[in-house]
Scaffold this motif. Structure first.
Motif, PDB file in Angstrom:
ATOM      1  N   LEU A   1      -8.663  17.144  62.760  1.00  0.00           N
ATOM      2  CA  LEU A   1      -8.944  16.279  63.896  1.00  0.00           C
ATOM      3  C   LEU A   1     -10.089  16.838  64.731  1.00  0.00           C
ATOM      4  N   ASP A   2     -10.182  18.168  64.821  1.00  0.00           N
ATOM      5  CA  ASP A   2     -11.214  18.804  65.642  1.00  0.00           C
ATOM      6  C   ASP A   2     -12.458  19.135  64.820  1.00  0.00           C
ATOM      7  N   PHE A   3     -13.571  19.298  65.508  1.00  0.00           N
ATOM      8  CA  PHE A   3     -14.795  19.759  64.869  1.00  0.00           C
ATOM      9  C   PHE A   3     -14.626  21.203  64.415  1.00  0.00           C
ATOM     10  N   ASP A   4     -15.468  21.645  63.490  1.00  0.00           N
ATOM     11  CA  ASP A   4     -15.522  23.018  63.000  1.00  0.00           C
ATOM     12  C   ASP A   4     -14.228  23.466  62.313  1.00  0.00           C
ATOM     13  N   CYS A   5     -13.484  22.496  61.754  1.00  0.00           N
ATOM     14  CA  CYS A   5     -12.238  22.780  61.023  1.00  0.00           C
ATOM     15  C   CYS A   5     -11.299  23.640  61.862  1.00  0.00           C
ATOM     16  N   ASP A   6     -11.198  23.296  63.110  1.00  0.00           N
ATOM     17  CA  ASP A   6     -10.421  24.062  64.069  1.00  0.00           C
ATOM     18  C   ASP A   6      -9.209  23.248  64.506  1.00  0.00           C
ATOM     19  N   GLY A   7      -8.226  23.926  65.048  1.00  0.00           N
ATOM     20  CA  GLY A   7      -7.078  23.251  65.632  1.00  0.00           C
ATOM     21  C   GLY A   7      -5.882  23.181  64.700  1.00  0.00           C
ATOM     22  N   ASP A   8      -4.771  22.748  65.293  1.00  0.00           N
ATOM     23  CA  ASP A   8      -3.504  22.676  64.573  1.00  0.00           C
ATOM     24  C   ASP A   8      -3.269  21.337  63.899  1.00  0.00           C
ATOM     25  N   VAL A   9      -4.130  20.354  64.131  1.00  0.00           N
ATOM     26  CA  VAL A   9      -3.936  19.024  63.562  1.00  0.00           C
ATOM     27  C   VAL A   9      -4.845  18.889  62.338  1.00  0.00           C
ATOM     28  N   PHE A  10      -4.221  18.909  61.146  1.00  0.00           N
ATOM     29  CA  PHE A  10      -4.968  18.766  59.906  1.00  0.00           C
ATOM     30  C   PHE A  10      -4.085  18.099  58.862  1.00  0.00           C
ATOM     31  N   TYR A  11      -4.711  17.650  57.775  1.00  0.00           N
ATOM     32  CA  TYR A  11      -3.991  17.000  56.688  1.00  0.00           C
ATOM     33  C   TYR A  11      -4.662  17.387  55.378  1.00  0.00           C
ATOM     34  N   VAL A  12      -3.868  17.723  54.367  1.00  0.00           N
ATOM     35  CA  VAL A  12      -4.385  18.106  53.058  1.00  0.00           C
ATOM     36  C   VAL A  12      -4.374  16.881  52.148  1.00  0.00           C
ATOM     37  N   MET A  13      -5.534  16.591  51.568  1.00  0.00           N
ATOM     38  CA  MET A  13      -5.688  15.426  50.688  1.00  0.00           C
ATOM     39  C   MET A  13      -5.999  15.882  49.267  1.00  0.00           C
ATOM     40  N   ASN A  14      -5.142  15.525  48.330  1.00  0.00           N
ATOM     41  CA  ASN A  14      -5.409  15.816  46.924  1.00  0.00           C
ATOM     42  C   ASN A  14      -6.514  14.895  46.411  1.00  0.00           C
ATOM     43  N   PRO A  15      -7.141  15.245  45.296  1.00  0.00           N
ATOM     44  CA  PRO A  15      -8.153  14.359  44.711  1.00  0.00           C
ATOM     45  C   PRO A  15      -7.575  12.967  44.431  1.00  0.00           C
ATOM     46  N   GLY A  16      -8.336  11.938  44.750  1.00  0.00           N
ATOM     47  CA  GLY A  16      -7.902  10.559  44.532  1.00  0.00           C
ATOM     48  C   GLY A  16      -7.085   9.966  45.664  1.00  0.00           C
ATOM     49  N   LYS A  17      -6.782  10.742  46.682  1.00  0.00           N
ATOM     50  CA  LYS A  17      -5.933  10.289  47.796  1.00  0.00           C
ATOM     51  C   LYS A  17      -6.724   9.449  48.789  1.00  0.00           C
ATOM     52  N   ARG A  18      -6.109   8.356  49.241  1.00  0.00           N
ATOM     53  CA  ARG A  18      -6.660   7.504  50.301  1.00  0.00           C
ATOM     54  C   ARG A  18      -5.672   7.487  51.456  1.00  0.00           C
ATOM     55  N   LEU A  19      -6.200   7.585  52.656  1.00  0.00           N
ATOM     56  CA  LEU A  19      -5.349   7.530  53.836  1.00  0.00           C
ATOM     57  C   LEU A  19      -5.805   6.375  54.718  1.00  0.00           C
ATOM     58  N   GLY A  20      -4.918   5.894  55.537  1.00  0.00           N
ATOM     59  CA  GLY A  20      -5.182   4.708  56.337  1.00  0.00           C
ATOM     60  C   GLY A  20      -6.020   4.937  57.574  1.00  0.00           C
ATOM     61  N   ASP A  21      -6.228   3.853  58.287  1.00  0.00           N
ATOM     62  CA  ASP A  21      -7.065   3.855  59.490  1.00  0.00           C
ATOM     63  C   ASP A  21      -6.479   4.688  60.626  1.00  0.00           C
ATOM     64  N   ARG A  22      -5.186   4.971  60.564  1.00  0.00           N
ATOM     65  CA  ARG A  22      -4.556   5.705  61.662  1.00  0.00           C
ATOM     66  C   ARG A  22      -4.889   7.195  61.659  1.00  0.00           C
ATOM     67  N   LEU A  23      -5.291   7.734  60.500  1.00  0.00           N
ATOM     68  CA  LEU A  23      -5.631   9.152  60.442  1.00  0.00           C
ATOM     69  C   LEU A  23      -7.036   9.366  60.992  1.00  0.00           C
ATOM     70  N   LYS A  24      -7.141  10.185  62.017  1.00  0.00           N
ATOM     71  CA  LYS A  24      -8.427  10.490  62.675  1.00  0.00           C
ATOM     72  C   LYS A  24      -8.898  11.869  62.228  1.00  0.00           C
ATOM     73  N   LEU A  25     -10.220  12.024  62.047  1.00  0.00           N
ATOM     74  CA  LEU A  25     -10.760  13.303  61.615  1.00  0.00           C
ATOM     75  C   LEU A  25     -12.187  13.482  62.114  1.00  0.00           C
ATOM     76  N   ARG A  26     -12.564  14.753  62.237  1.00  0.00           N
ATOM     77  CA  ARG A  26     -13.920  15.089  62.669  1.00  0.00           C
ATOM     78  C   ARG A  26     -14.587  16.112  61.758  1.00  0.00           C
ATOM     79  N   SER A  27     -13.789  16.815  60.943  1.00  0.00           N
ATOM     80  CA  SER A  27     -14.348  17.803  60.038  1.00  0.00           C
ATOM     81  C   SER A  27     -13.480  17.927  58.792  1.00  0.00           C
ATOM     82  N   VAL A  28     -14.065  18.500  57.738  1.00  0.00           N
ATOM     83  CA  VAL A  28     -13.366  18.627  56.455  1.00  0.00           C
ATOM     84  C   VAL A  28     -13.858  19.891  55.742  1.00  0.00           C
ATOM     85  N   VAL A  29     -12.982  20.486  54.945  1.00  0.00           N
ATOM     86  CA  VAL A  29     -13.334  21.599  54.075  1.00  0.00           C
ATOM     87  C   VAL A  29     -12.715  21.322  52.705  1.00  0.00           C
ATOM     88  N   PHE A  30     -13.468  21.622  51.651  1.00  0.00           N
ATOM     89  CA  PHE A  30     -13.014  21.378  50.286  1.00  0.00           C
ATOM     90  C   PHE A  30     -12.675  22.688  49.610  1.00  0.00           C
TER      91      PHE A  30
END
Length: 108
Positions: A78-107
């Protein structure tokens, strides 16, 4: 004669090692998301192991609806720079809905 053959063999081996490309440290595929109603955005073959702040995401308006079409696991934050306690792990091929908010990602 043997020394010359050994030298040629060693030089050939070194040339072969240098000619073989190393693996690109990237997640192959696309990571898609939205930054507004009807405004798609995405990353093509993103780098692995590096935090990426999502283009178009702001403090007031985070990105949403991520789709991980890469070959790697994506951890979205949810936070920039992959920071904070709010995160979600997405496996390859996964789609999530409009309710999930994000600002940064790491692979992986």
């Amino acid at each position: 004669m043997r020394l010359r053959n050994a030298t040629i063999a060693a030089a050939s081996a070194v040339a072969l090692v240098l000619a073989v490309p190393t693996s690109a440290n990237a997640a192959t595929g696309d990571f898609l998301y939205k930054v507004g109603p009807g405004i798609p955005a995405g990353l093509a073959d993103p780098a692995s192991g590096e935090c990426i702040n999502l283009f178009g995401a702001t403090e007031a308006n985070p990105a949403f609806a991520p789709e991980n079409f890469t070959s790697s696991t994506a951890t979205v934050f949810l936070d920039f720079d992959c920071d904070g306690d709010v995160f979600y792990v997405m496996n390859p091929g996964k789609r999530l809905g409009d309710r999930l908010k994000l600002r940064s990602v790491v692979f992986s």
